[in-house]
Design an enzyme around this catalytic site. Structure first.
Site, short mmCIF file in Angstrom:
data_model
loop_
_atom_site.label_atom_id
_atom_site.label_comp_id
_atom_site.label_asym_id
_atom_site.label_seq_id
_atom_site.Cartn_x
_atom_site.Cartn_y
_atom_site.Cartn_z
N GLU A 103 107.09 -88.20 50.58
CA GLU A 103 108.13 -87.58 49.75
C GLU A 103 107.54 -86.72 48.63
O GLU A 103 108.11 -85.68 48.26
CB GLU A 103 109.02 -88.69 49.15
CG GLU A 103 110.22 -88.19 48.40
CD GLU A 103 111.14 -87.35 49.25
OE1 GLU A 103 111.82 -87.90 50.13
OE2 GLU A 103 111.20 -86.11 49.06
N GLY A 151 107.43 -82.43 44.28
CA GLY A 151 107.21 -83.56 43.36
C GLY A 151 108.28 -84.63 43.39
O GLY A 151 108.44 -85.35 44.36
N GLU A 174 96.41 -74.20 37.40
CA GLU A 174 95.03 -74.72 37.40
C GLU A 174 94.11 -73.66 36.79
O GLU A 174 94.49 -72.50 36.66
CB GLU A 174 94.57 -74.96 38.84
CG GLU A 174 95.43 -75.91 39.63
CD GLU A 174 95.26 -77.36 39.18
OE1 GLU A 174 94.16 -77.72 38.72
OE2 GLU A 174 96.25 -78.10 39.24
N LYS A 227 103.89 -76.10 51.68
CA LYS A 227 105.18 -76.81 51.57
C LYS A 227 106.18 -76.25 52.59
O LYS A 227 106.97 -77.00 53.18
CB LYS A 227 105.70 -76.70 50.14
CG LYS A 227 104.80 -77.47 49.15
CD LYS A 227 105.06 -77.10 47.71
CE LYS A 227 104.17 -77.88 46.75
NZ LYS A 227 104.21 -77.38 45.37
#
Ligand code: NDP
Ligand code: HSE
Length: 435
Positions: free
Chosen positions: A130, A135, A191, A206
């Site tokens: 999940e 997230g 990042e 994703k």
């Protein structure tokens, strides 16, 4: 009354997500046990460097660098270390030793999902993920279970918080891409190396996971068409807003019929113009949202935090309770559904609307020449906006909106425009989605 033996939980990784998962298991163990019907015993936490300072309640004796032994002694393995190796090997070891696996690792699933799911199916284990997409937002279970009896037609997702934050800053404050990226880095969204976010690699992983689930077909990440946001300009974003749109980086998974009549799946990531009236246009900052259109259910939207340690831990813990309940009840896991085997269609097969921006010579017949290029490729013009240069340079800027067109025809149009003597420069093409 809990009568089942304690379930042994191995945690791989104690970083942003892992430390929060461990804290929740340690602090709310009794509550989780009551929900599961069995105690959850954290038997070890594998890290790379045991001496690293950590803000967590994990007792020192649980920290180990021997992940391989740890996974072989667990009922459930939670992988939140990230990266491909050693995560892949450890997950396969865990499955082969009979454990269920929970992972938040979209990169691993996008590149090695079938190998991992096949290994789990062989032994009746199950893989839960999940947290791997968006997230904290429940989207995997809705697609895998709640919508399993429906037919999903299309998914439009804002699944990368960093790029949504950047595009939102450009749109709301008129910031440049560089300044918005610097702010995203300062706030910890991006990042140190933001390539995976701004070039769309993270969103493509994703998209591959969402498309595979939605269409019961393995959609390899390599087949996901990808454009990042680095080509988006402040002018495009401002122009879009004036026309009633906002620019968003979208992960799109869609069942389409290609120009030759083939029914297949398209998975793609690119910055697109979304009408201000669409629910996705209201997704600001680093938030994520996934808009699903299904035949019977109609339109559904899932919204929330797409990242963050504690938020992502919520999704991991939901998987943990589900996996643990399965252990208590017994029986094999439910294998991934890939029965449909749709072909994956190339980007040229999609059809949508477009906004093409170009600088042209401001001379008699120029507009007619441009119109004929669109007509020759079978692309129908819906709107034309012209701005004449104020510096006396005899140049005009055109923004041409099209009706729905086939991408291959639009690409041929753009090629012909670039080669036309009346066109000085094709400065940008943005697709329109969500109409
Ligand atoms: P971090 O980099 O914060 O933490 C990684 C952890 O794994 C660290 O504890 C690290 O050990 C450990 N680790 C890394 N490599 C090894 C190795 N070879 N052997 C043993 N331990 C190792 O990552 P995050 O917590 O941010 O992310 C974890 C996963 O969750 C990733 O797959 C990510 O994509 C996913 N995810 C993260 C989200 C987020 O908001 N952070 C959101 C959604 C998904 P050490 O502490 O010693 O360095
Ligand atoms: N880098 C990702 C984002 C983190 O910006 O959304 C969650 O996958």
């Amino acid at each position: 009354m809990i009568e089942y033996r304690n379930l042994r939980i191995a945690l791989l990784g104690a970083g942003s997500v892992g430390s929060q998962v461990a804290d929740q298991i340690l602090q709310h163990g009794d509550e989780l046990a009551a929900r599961v019907g069995a105690g959850l015993e954290l038997i070890g936490v594998a890290v790379r460097n045991p001496k690293s300072a950590r803000e967590t309640s994990i007792p020192a004796h649980l920290i180990t660098t021997d992940a391989e032994t740890l996974v072989r002694n667990a009922d459930i393995v939670i992988e939140v270390m990230g990266g491909i190796e050693p995560a892949r090997t450890l997950i396969l070891s865990a499955i082969n030793a009979g454990a269920d696996v929970i992972t938040a690792n979209k990169a691993l699933l996008a590149h090695h999902g079938p190998e991992i799911f096949d290994a789990a199916a062989q032994v009746g284990a199950q893989v839960f993920y999940e947290a791997a997409v968006a997230g904290a937002i429940p989207i995997i279970r809705p697609l895998r279970e709640s919508l399993a009896g429906d037919r999903v037609n299309r998914i439009l997702g804002i699944v990368n918080g960093t790029t949504n934050f950047i595009l939102d800053r450009i749109d709301t404050y008129g910031e440049s891409m560089e300044s918005a990226l610097a702010m995203a880095t300062e706030l910890g969204y991006a990042e140190a190396d933001p390539t995976a976010d701004i070039e769309g690699f993270d969103a493509a992983q994703k998209a591959s996971i969402l498309a595979s689930l939605a269409f019961h077909t393995h959609v390899p990440v390599e087949s996901v068409y990808r454009e990042g946001i680095t080509g988006v300009t402040l002018e495009q974003v401002q122009e879009a807003r004036k026309s009633g749109y906002v620019v968003k980086l979208l992960a799109i998974a869609e069942r389409i019929v290609g120009p030759d009549g083939t029914e297949g799946v398209s998975a793609r990531v690119y910055p697109a113009m979304v009408p201000l009236s669409h629910p996705l246009a209201a997704v600001h900052g680093a938030y994520n949202a996934v808009f699903v259109q299904a035949e019977a259910a109609g339109s559904l939207m899932f919204y929330g935090a797409g990242a963050g340690g504690i938020q992502t831990a919520s999704a991991v813990l939901g998987d943990l309770v589900t996996a643990a309940r399965r252990h208590v009840i017994g029986g094999p896991g439910v294998a991934e559904s890939t029965h449909a085997t749709f072909p994956i269609l190339p980007i040229g097969a999609i059809h949508t609307r477009y906004h093409v921006s170009l600088d042209i010579k401001d001379a008699p017949g120029a507009l007619a020449e441009i119109a004929s290029i669109f007509a020759k490729q079978g692309v129908s013009v819906e709107s034309v906006e012209q701005k004449t240069a104020t510096d006396g340079s005899l140049t005009a800027t055109l923004v041409i909106g099209t009706h729905e067109a086939i991408e291959a025809d639009l690409a041929a149009t753009v090629e012909a425009l670039a080669a036309s003597p009346v066109v000085e420069h094709v400065s940008g093409v943005l697709r329109v989605e969500g109409l």
